[in-house]
Scaffold this motif. Sequence first.
Motif: not given
Length: 124
Positions: A40-55
Motif C-alpha cells: 500500500r501507499e499513503a499519500t500525505w497532504d497532497s490536496d493543498g489544505t493546511a491540515s494533515l491527512e492521508a489517503q
Amino acid sequence: MDETKARRVVDALRDRGTDAELAREGVYQFGVLVRLPDGREATWDSDGTASLEAQVMRNGVLVGYVPTIEGSEDYTEEQIVDAIVRTDYDQPVASQRATAPPPTPALPRKGGVFRRFLDGFRYR
C-alpha cells in the motif's frame, strides 16, 4: 504543503528509515508518499489544505485513509514527521499510536549526486 517543506519532510523520514518520497499530485501540488510494507501507499497532504491527512491506496484503489489530525495546521516539520511515523495503518481508518516505533537504518536520499540537477536547482 509546498515543495521545499515536503522535500525536507521526505528527507527526515528517509533518515529515520521510512520509505518516503516526494509526491507530485498536480501543478504545484506536493505531498509525501509513504510506501508501506504490504504494497500500500499513503499519500500525505497532497490536496493543498493546511491540515494533515492521508489517503491509503493499493493498485490505484482507495483502501483506507488517515482522518484530519486536529491542530496539524500549526505543526512544525518535526511534528509532521512524528505524526507520519506514529500512524498505524492496520485499519481502514488509520489511527495514531501513543509512541513512535524506533527508527530503522537510514535510507539513501532519492536522486543522489544529481538531485539538484534533476530538480532544476529549486531548493537549497
